[in-house]
Design a protein around this motif. Structure first.
Motif, PDB file in Angstrom:
ATOM      1  N   MET A  77     -15.498 -16.804  28.929  1.00 55.14           N
ATOM      2  CA  MET A  77     -14.844 -18.105  29.020  1.00 55.14           C
ATOM      3  C   MET A  77     -15.899 -19.191  28.802  1.00 55.14           C
ATOM      4  O   MET A  77     -16.782 -19.384  29.639  1.00 55.14           O
ATOM      5  CB  MET A  77     -14.185 -18.248  30.403  1.00 55.14           C
ATOM      6  CG  MET A  77     -13.334 -19.495  30.560  1.00 55.14           C
ATOM      7  SD  MET A  77     -12.612 -19.598  32.238  1.00 55.14           S
ATOM      8  CE  MET A  77     -11.494 -18.213  32.209  1.00 55.14           C
ATOM      9  N   VAL A  78     -15.810 -19.881  27.673  1.00 57.11           N
ATOM     10  CA  VAL A  78     -16.756 -20.945  27.345  1.00 57.11           C
ATOM     11  C   VAL A  78     -16.146 -22.266  27.782  1.00 57.11           C
ATOM     12  O   VAL A  78     -15.253 -22.806  27.123  1.00 57.11           O
ATOM     13  CB  VAL A  78     -17.083 -20.959  25.841  1.00 57.11           C
ATOM     14  CG1 VAL A  78     -18.128 -22.033  25.537  1.00 57.11           C
ATOM     15  CG2 VAL A  78     -17.587 -19.596  25.386  1.00 57.11           C
ATOM     16  N   LEU A  79     -16.617 -22.796  28.898  1.00 60.35           N
ATOM     17  CA  LEU A  79     -16.083 -24.045  29.438  1.00 60.35           C
ATOM     18  C   LEU A  79     -16.838 -25.257  28.926  1.00 60.35           C
ATOM     19  O   LEU A  79     -16.260 -26.328  28.723  1.00 60.35           O
ATOM     20  CB  LEU A  79     -16.142 -24.005  30.975  1.00 60.35           C
ATOM     21  CG  LEU A  79     -15.369 -22.857  31.633  1.00 60.35           C
ATOM     22  CD1 LEU A  79     -15.634 -22.833  33.118  1.00 60.35           C
ATOM     23  CD2 LEU A  79     -13.892 -22.989  31.360  1.00 60.35           C
ATOM     24  N   SER A  80     -18.146 -25.098  28.719  1.00 59.44           N
ATOM     25  CA  SER A  80     -18.950 -26.226  28.251  1.00 59.44           C
ATOM     26  C   SER A  80     -20.213 -25.706  27.578  1.00 59.44           C
ATOM     27  O   SER A  80     -20.855 -24.775  28.078  1.00 59.44           O
ATOM     28  CB  SER A  80     -19.316 -27.142  29.425  1.00 59.44           C
ATOM     29  OG  SER A  80     -20.168 -28.186  29.010  1.00 59.44           O
ATOM     30  N   LEU A  81     -20.544 -26.323  26.448  1.00 56.58           N
ATOM     31  CA  LEU A  81     -21.775 -25.994  25.728  1.00 56.58           C
ATOM     32  C   LEU A  81     -22.262 -27.270  25.058  1.00 56.58           C
ATOM     33  O   LEU A  81     -21.520 -27.929  24.326  1.00 56.58           O
ATOM     34  CB  LEU A  81     -21.518 -24.899  24.690  1.00 56.58           C
ATOM     35  CG  LEU A  81     -22.758 -24.316  24.008  1.00 56.58           C
ATOM     36  CD1 LEU A  81     -23.580 -23.501  25.011  1.00 56.58           C
ATOM     37  CD2 LEU A  81     -22.363 -23.440  22.818  1.00 56.58           C
ATOM     38  N   ILE A  82     -23.525 -27.658  25.301  1.00 50.90           N
ATOM     39  CA  ILE A  82     -24.091 -28.901  24.786  1.00 50.90           C
ATOM     40  C   ILE A  82     -25.004 -28.593  23.600  1.00 50.90           C
ATOM     41  O   ILE A  82     -25.863 -27.696  23.684  1.00 50.90           O
ATOM     42  CB  ILE A  82     -24.888 -29.645  25.881  1.00 50.90           C
ATOM     43  CG1 ILE A  82     -24.015 -29.834  27.131  1.00 50.90           C
ATOM     44  CG2 ILE A  82     -25.381 -30.978  25.353  1.00 50.90           C
ATOM     45  CD1 ILE A  82     -22.738 -30.616  26.886  1.00 50.90           C
ATOM     46  N   ASP A  83     -24.820 -29.328  22.504  1.00 50.06           N
ATOM     47  CA  ASP A  83     -25.627 -29.074  21.304  1.00 50.06           C
ATOM     48  C   ASP A  83     -26.966 -29.815  21.362  1.00 50.06           C
ATOM     49  O   ASP A  83     -27.293 -30.469  22.369  1.00 50.06           O
ATOM     50  CB  ASP A  83     -24.843 -29.433  20.036  1.00 50.06           C
ATOM     51  CG  ASP A  83     -24.522 -30.928  19.945  1.00 50.06           C
ATOM     52  OD1 ASP A  83     -25.135 -31.719  20.690  1.00 50.06           O
ATOM     53  OD2 ASP A  83     -23.666 -31.290  19.121  1.00 50.06           O
ATOM     54  N   ALA A  84     -27.722 -29.744  20.273  1.00 51.32           N
ATOM     55  CA  ALA A  84     -29.063 -30.329  20.237  1.00 51.32           C
ATOM     56  C   ALA A  84     -29.040 -31.847  20.343  1.00 51.32           C
ATOM     57  O   ALA A  84     -30.032 -32.470  20.751  1.00 51.32           O
ATOM     58  CB  ALA A  84     -29.773 -29.909  18.951  1.00 51.32           C
ATOM     59  N   ASP A  85     -27.905 -32.488  19.995  1.00 49.04           N
ATOM     60  CA  ASP A  85     -27.769 -33.945  20.087  1.00 49.04           C
ATOM     61  C   ASP A  85     -27.262 -34.391  21.452  1.00 49.04           C
ATOM     62  O   ASP A  85     -27.008 -35.598  21.648  1.00 49.04           O
ATOM     63  CB  ASP A  85     -26.831 -34.456  18.995  1.00 49.04           C
ATOM     64  CG  ASP A  85     -27.385 -34.232  17.599  1.00 49.04           C
ATOM     65  OD1 ASP A  85     -28.630 -34.277  17.459  1.00 49.04           O
ATOM     66  OD2 ASP A  85     -26.593 -34.000  16.664  1.00 49.04           O
ATOM     67  N   GLY A  86     -27.090 -33.454  22.387  1.00 46.75           N
ATOM     68  CA  GLY A  86     -26.615 -33.798  23.710  1.00 46.75           C
ATOM     69  C   GLY A  86     -25.112 -33.981  23.789  1.00 46.75           C
ATOM     70  O   GLY A  86     -24.592 -34.533  24.774  1.00 46.75           O
ATOM     71  N   LYS A  87     -24.380 -33.535  22.780  1.00 48.87           N
ATOM     72  CA  LYS A  87     -22.925 -33.665  22.753  1.00 48.87           C
ATOM     73  C   LYS A  87     -22.258 -32.331  23.108  1.00 48.87           C
ATOM     74  O   LYS A  87     -22.772 -31.255  22.773  1.00 48.87           O
ATOM     75  CB  LYS A  87     -22.459 -34.119  21.362  1.00 48.87           C
ATOM     76  CG  LYS A  87     -22.967 -35.494  20.960  1.00 48.87           C
ATOM     77  CD  LYS A  87     -22.479 -35.865  19.564  1.00 48.87           C
ATOM     78  CE  LYS A  87     -22.998 -37.242  19.142  1.00 48.87           C
ATOM     79  NZ  LYS A  87     -22.546 -37.617  17.778  1.00 48.87           N
ATOM     80  N   LYS A  88     -21.129 -32.432  23.766  1.00 54.64           N
ATOM     81  CA  LYS A  88     -20.374 -31.234  24.122  1.00 54.64           C
ATOM     82  C   LYS A  88     -19.677 -30.679  22.891  1.00 54.64           C
ATOM     83  O   LYS A  88     -18.989 -31.403  22.165  1.00 54.64           O
ATOM     84  CB  LYS A  88     -19.347 -31.555  25.204  1.00 54.64           C
ATOM     85  CG  LYS A  88     -18.537 -30.354  25.662  1.00 54.64           C
ATOM     86  CD  LYS A  88     -17.562 -30.730  26.762  1.00 54.64           C
ATOM     87  CE  LYS A  88     -16.739 -29.527  27.196  1.00 54.64           C
ATOM     88  NZ  LYS A  88     -15.775 -29.876  28.278  1.00 54.64           N
ATOM     89  N   VAL A  89     -19.870 -29.395  22.660  1.00 54.34           N
ATOM     90  CA  VAL A  89     -19.243 -28.726  21.522  1.00 54.34           C
ATOM     91  C   VAL A  89     -17.778 -28.459  21.853  1.00 54.34           C
ATOM     92  O   VAL A  89     -17.460 -27.926  22.917  1.00 54.34           O
ATOM     93  CB  VAL A  89     -19.959 -27.401  21.189  1.00 54.34           C
ATOM     94  CG1 VAL A  89     -19.301 -26.728  19.993  1.00 54.34           C
ATOM     95  CG2 VAL A  89     -21.441 -27.650  20.924  1.00 54.34           C
ATOM     96  N   SER A  90     -16.886 -28.830  20.937  1.00 52.14           N
ATOM     97  CA  SER A  90     -15.455 -28.593  21.117  1.00 52.14           C
ATOM     98  C   SER A  90     -15.063 -27.343  20.345  1.00 52.14           C
ATOM     99  O   SER A  90     -15.181 -27.292  19.106  1.00 52.14           O
ATOM    100  CB  SER A  90     -14.654 -29.801  20.609  1.00 52.14           C
ATOM    101  OG  SER A  90     -13.269 -29.557  20.720  1.00 52.14           O
ATOM    102  N   PHE A  91     -14.640 -26.311  21.089  1.00 49.31           N
ATOM    103  CA  PHE A  91     -14.239 -25.057  20.463  1.00 49.31           C
ATOM    104  C   PHE A  91     -12.719 -24.982  20.343  1.00 49.31           C
ATOM    105  O   PHE A  91     -11.988 -25.507  21.189  1.00 49.31           O
ATOM    106  CB  PHE A  91     -14.739 -23.859  21.283  1.00 49.31           C
ATOM    107  CG  PHE A  91     -16.232 -23.662  21.225  1.00 49.31           C
ATOM    108  CD1 PHE A  91     -16.834 -23.119  20.101  1.00 49.31           C
ATOM    109  CD2 PHE A  91     -17.031 -24.036  22.296  1.00 49.31           C
ATOM    110  CE1 PHE A  91     -18.213 -22.947  20.044  1.00 49.31           C
ATOM    111  CE2 PHE A  91     -18.398 -23.856  22.251  1.00 49.31           C
ATOM    112  CZ  PHE A  91     -18.992 -23.316  21.123  1.00 49.31           C
ATOM    113  N   ASN A  92     -12.242 -24.301  19.302  1.00 49.14           N
ATOM    114  CA  ASN A  92     -10.800 -24.159  19.123  1.00 49.14           C
ATOM    115  C   ASN A  92     -10.200 -23.110  20.059  1.00 49.14           C
ATOM    116  O   ASN A  92      -8.987 -23.023  20.207  1.00 49.14           O
ATOM    117  CB  ASN A  92     -10.457 -23.821  17.660  1.00 49.14           C
ATOM    118  CG  ASN A  92     -11.177 -22.563  17.181  1.00 49.14           C
ATOM    119  OD1 ASN A  92     -11.800 -21.856  17.970  1.00 49.14           O
ATOM    120  ND2 ASN A  92     -11.115 -22.293  15.885  1.00 49.14           N
ATOM    121  N   GLU A  93     -11.057 -22.336  20.692  1.00 50.11           N
ATOM    122  CA  GLU A  93     -10.633 -21.391  21.722  1.00 50.11           C
ATOM    123  C   GLU A  93     -11.658 -21.401  22.842  1.00 50.11           C
ATOM    124  O   GLU A  93     -12.836 -21.695  22.618  1.00 50.11           O
ATOM    125  CB  GLU A  93     -10.497 -19.963  21.164  1.00 50.11           C
ATOM    126  CG  GLU A  93      -9.419 -19.785  20.112  1.00 50.11           C
ATOM    127  CD  GLU A  93      -9.327 -18.348  19.634  1.00 50.11           C
ATOM    128  OE1 GLU A  93      -9.575 -17.440  20.459  1.00 50.11           O
ATOM    129  OE2 GLU A  93      -9.022 -18.124  18.454  1.00 50.11           O
TER     130      GLU A  93
END
Length: 281
Positions: free
Chosen positions: A188-204
């Protein structure tokens, strides 16, 4: 685990109404019994120094059968394909039927009943879970059930140690202990932050993971102990009798020796008194 139901429902909602332009997780693999690796779509760029994350790994305990009791319309019988494990926490979630859930923990032994202590007097919810054996549980509700069909998920959260980036769009999860071979899990991927400090929005948000029978062993496998019934207590009366018998046996020789000495001293004293009285004038 208390908020797992809400998280699970939100994840399903996200799956049904996901953004078509959202990122995706294209591959998920158990590298060994200590590491799970996930590959995202190429638009995701992760930091190679630190990744902020909120990911859960859940062991899926398959339900083989569930049905409402024919005599008690407040009870549902659930059979599991796998055994409940000792010293493990579980979350039972209703997928089909009313949106109910309850958390319970198995200790060293099966404790038989888990009462919903947070239940308010006017709430319509699960009142308790009764464990019949390691593969059979009964769910008791506060009100009569009008539905005839139910579907449940039983999940157990696996503790994770860390997450780190393997490449720009690949990251690995380390399990605190180990995952098991030939077992189904849910990531379960609830939150993941990319290199720019933004939360990645997953389609699932939910991803299935099935470990192979040939899963490599990076760490020693922790023993899995199937939860057993509480052993019957030894009757106190029987224990007491044994202790009394043992005490009696321990002191009988000493008591016999002491009695013999006292009798002999008494006999000698009597003989001495007799001779003194009759022969000493």
């Amino acid at each position: 685990m208390r908020s797992l139901k809400i998280i699970f429902i939100l994840a399903i909602s996200s799956f049904l109404f996901g953004n078509a332009f959202a990122s995706s997780i294209d591959n998920i693999t158990a590298i060994d019994n200590n590491t799970v690796e996930l590959t995202t779509s190429s638009d995701v760029v992760l930091s190679d120094t630190k990744v902020d994350w909120d990911v859960k790994l859940l062991k899926d305990v398959p339900v083989s059968f569930s049905a409402k009791d024919t005599e008690n319309n407040k009870k549902v019988l659930v059979n599991l394909s796998w055994d409940l494990i000792a010293n493990n926490s579980y979350s039972l979630i209703t997928i089909l039927g009313w949106e109910w859930n309850i958390d319970f923990k198995i200790g060293n032994f099966l404790e038989w009943e888990f009462v919903n202590s947070n239940l308010l007097e006017w709430e319509k919810w699960i009142a308790k879970v009764k464990v019949i054996d390691s593969r059979t549980i009964e769910i008791y509700f506060t009100d009569a059930l009008t539905e005839s069909t139910f579907e449940f998920k039983i999940l157990s959260e696996i503790e994770l140690s860390w997450l780190k980036a393997v490449s720009t769009n690949k990251f690995a999860l380390e399990v605190a202990k180990n995952i098991e071979k030939s077992t189904n899990y849910i990531v379960m991927v609830l939150s993941l932050i990319d290199a720019d400090g933004k939360k990645v929005s997953f389609n699932e948000d939910l991803y299935d993971l099935s470990t192979p029978a040939s899963l490599a062993l990076a760490v020693p496998e922790q023993p899995v102990t199937v939860a057993q019934p509480v052993p019957d207590p030894v009757p106190e009366t029987a224990t007491g009798n044994l202790e009394e018998v043992a005490k009696t046996l321990d002191r009988t020789p000493e008591t016999g020796t002491t009695s013999t000495i006292i009798i002999m001293l008494a006999l000698l004293w009597s003989l001495g008194f007799f001779f003194r009285k009759n022969f000493v004038k």
